[in-house]
Design a protein around this motif. Structure first.
Motif, short mmCIF file in Angstrom:
data_model
loop_
_atom_site.label_atom_id
_atom_site.label_comp_id
_atom_site.label_asym_id
_atom_site.label_seq_id
_atom_site.Cartn_x
_atom_site.Cartn_y
_atom_site.Cartn_z
N LEU A 29 1.68 6.83 -6.81
CA LEU A 29 0.59 7.71 -7.22
C LEU A 29 0.92 9.19 -6.99
N PHE A 30 1.42 9.51 -5.81
CA PHE A 30 1.62 10.91 -5.45
C PHE A 30 3.05 11.41 -5.67
N GLY A 31 4.01 10.55 -5.60
CA GLY A 31 5.39 10.98 -5.75
C GLY A 31 5.98 11.41 -4.42
N VAL B 220 0.84 -1.20 0.00
CA VAL B 220 0.00 0.00 0.00
C VAL B 220 0.87 1.25 0.00
N LEU B 221 1.94 1.26 0.79
CA LEU B 221 2.87 2.39 0.83
C LEU B 221 3.53 2.61 -0.53
N LEU B 222 3.93 1.54 -1.18
CA LEU B 222 4.54 1.63 -2.50
C LEU B 222 3.56 2.22 -3.52
#
Length: 71
Positions: free
Chosen positions: A19-21, A12-14
């Motif tokens: 997605l956001f950078g 999930v963190l990856l």
């Protein structure tokens, strides 16, 4: 079973980083930190009020003035 493991959290963190950078997340983290600092400051200031609050005065001053002039 049914619990969230370390691998699920890492995935999930990856996905969030993709997605956001990294730069966007860093900015978001600093904004969140400053918001929390401001909130804590306001909460601590709320314990010692700097402005004295007065209760509302609901007496009718015109009626009182008329009573004083009639006596």
């Amino acid at each position: 079973m049914g619990g969230i493991g370390i691998w699920q959290l890492l995935i999930v963190l990856l996905i969030i980083i993709l997605l956001f950078g990294g730069k966007k997340l860093r900015t978001l983290g600093s904004d969140l930190g400053s918001a929390l600092r401001g909130f804590k400051k306001e909460m601590s200031d709320g314990e010692t009020p700097s402005v004295e609050k007065k209760d509302a005065d609901f007496t009718d001053t015109k009626t009182e003035q008329k009573d004083k002039t009639n006596t």
